[in-house]
Design a protein around this motif. Structure first.
Motif, PDB file in Angstrom:
ATOM      1  N   PRO A   1      43.235  37.815  41.349  1.00  0.00           N
ATOM      2  CA  PRO A   1      42.577  38.602  42.383  1.00  0.00           C
ATOM      3  C   PRO A   1      43.567  39.586  43.019  1.00  0.00           C
ATOM      4  O   PRO A   1      44.781  39.351  43.008  1.00  0.00           O
ATOM      5  CB  PRO A   1      42.131  37.550  43.394  1.00  0.00           C
ATOM      6  N   ALA A   2      43.039  40.662  43.576  1.00  0.00           N
ATOM      7  CA  ALA A   2      43.897  41.605  44.284  1.00  0.00           C
ATOM      8  C   ALA A   2      44.525  40.927  45.500  1.00  0.00           C
ATOM      9  O   ALA A   2      45.649  41.248  45.885  1.00  0.00           O
ATOM     10  CB  ALA A   2      43.100  42.839  44.697  1.00  0.00           C
TER      11      ALA A   2
ATOM     12  N   GLY B   1      31.578  43.524  44.513  1.00  0.00           N
ATOM     13  CA  GLY B   1      32.811  44.247  44.220  1.00  0.00           C
ATOM     14  C   GLY B   1      32.940  44.532  42.743  1.00  0.00           C
ATOM     15  O   GLY B   1      31.949  44.563  42.014  1.00  0.00           O
ATOM     16  N   THR B   2      34.172  44.687  42.322  1.00  0.00           N
ATOM     17  CA  THR B   2      34.445  45.116  40.955  1.00  0.00           C
ATOM     18  C   THR B   2      35.460  44.193  40.295  1.00  0.00           C
ATOM     19  O   THR B   2      36.521  43.918  40.859  1.00  0.00           O
ATOM     20  CB  THR B   2      34.992  46.564  40.959  1.00  0.00           C
TER      21      THR B   2
ATOM     22  N   ILE C   1      39.599  47.672  42.237  1.00  0.00           N
ATOM     23  CA  ILE C   1      39.288  46.503  41.418  1.00  0.00           C
ATOM     24  C   ILE C   1      39.675  45.274  42.231  1.00  0.00           C
ATOM     25  O   ILE C   1      40.806  45.169  42.706  1.00  0.00           O
ATOM     26  CB  ILE C   1      40.033  46.544  40.067  1.00  0.00           C
ATOM     27  N   ASP C   2      38.731  44.365  42.416  1.00  0.00           N
ATOM     28  CA  ASP C   2      38.960  43.196  43.261  1.00  0.00           C
ATOM     29  C   ASP C   2      39.666  42.049  42.540  1.00  0.00           C
ATOM     30  O   ASP C   2      40.303  41.216  43.186  1.00  0.00           O
ATOM     31  CB  ASP C   2      37.623  42.706  43.832  1.00  0.00           C
TER      32      ASP C   2
ATOM     33  N   PHE D   1      31.380  45.303  36.653  1.00  0.00           N
ATOM     34  CA  PHE D   1      32.453  45.048  35.703  1.00  0.00           C
ATOM     35  C   PHE D   1      32.959  46.357  35.127  1.00  0.00           C
ATOM     36  O   PHE D   1      32.170  47.231  34.776  1.00  0.00           O
ATOM     37  CB  PHE D   1      31.971  44.125  34.576  1.00  0.00           C
ATOM     38  N   VAL D   2      34.278  46.485  35.068  1.00  0.00           N
ATOM     39  CA  VAL D   2      34.929  47.675  34.546  1.00  0.00           C
ATOM     40  C   VAL D   2      36.086  47.232  33.650  1.00  0.00           C
ATOM     41  O   VAL D   2      36.454  46.059  33.617  1.00  0.00           O
ATOM     42  CB  VAL D   2      35.462  48.583  35.683  1.00  0.00           C
TER      43      VAL D   2
END
Length: 183
Positions: free
Chosen positions: A90-91, A142-143, A59-60, A167-168
């Motif tokens: 953000p990560a 990304g995610t 997950i970004d 999206f998750v």
């Protein structure tokens, strides 16, 4: 005479209330004695843990709106309204906030851990601001994890402005952090 009457009636009320309470209630001690507030350093540790979980789960970034998760990570208490107030974690890179323009000063007073507060006017899209924050953090694809309490209209607006990302649920991150309690 009035001052004396007020003082006597206040004392009389206290005595009457304590006399009418059962002994087990009178024997109770405050539950919050000795509890320390959560510190900024502990909140930063929570953010670091969230970032580690983001990396583990591919997950970004995660998007959070006001509620228990926002308070858990930032200490910010903000009420939901029809206008977006959001926190993007953000990560990698600096977190950011999105708020209505008329709330920017208040947001700057309350928020921590980032100076990146992007405000939108009524004729502008807050969703575009979120998409721009993602791009500014190098997230062109990304995610993105959506925190479980994010309302659909916010998710849908962000999704339309950032169609290149998937999206998750952010549950692996938020639940992964919040199930462990500090002292």
């Amino acid at each position: 005479a009035a001052t004396t009457a007020v003082g006597l009636s206040s004392t009389a009320c206290e005595n009457t209330e304590s006399e009418s309470l059962p002994d087990p209630i009178l024997a109770l001690n405050p539950m919050t004695g000795g509890i320390s507030p959560i510190t900024d350093s502990e909140r930063l540790e929570r953010i670091d843990k969230a970032r580690a979980l983001m990396l583990e789960n591919n997950i970004d970034a995660i998007f959070i709106e006001p509620g228990s998760s926002l308070f858990y990570y930032t200490g910010v208490r903000w009420s939901n309204s029809e206008r977006m107030f959001g926190f993007i974690l953000p990560a990698n890179g600096e977190p950011a906030y999105v708020c209505p323009q008329f709330e920017e000063e208040r947001a700057r007073e309350l928020t921590k851990f980032s100076n990146d507060i992007r405000a939108w006017e009524e004729d502008e899209s807050p969703y575009a601001l979120v998409a721009n924050i993602l791009k500014d953090r190098g997230i062109h694809a990304g995610t993105i994890g959506m925190e479980e309490r994010v309302r659909f209209f916010l998710f849908d607006g962000i999704r339309k402005e950032a169609p290149q990302v998937a999206f998750v649920s952010a549950d692996p991150v938020t639940a992964g952090c919040r199930i462990y309690k500090s002292d």
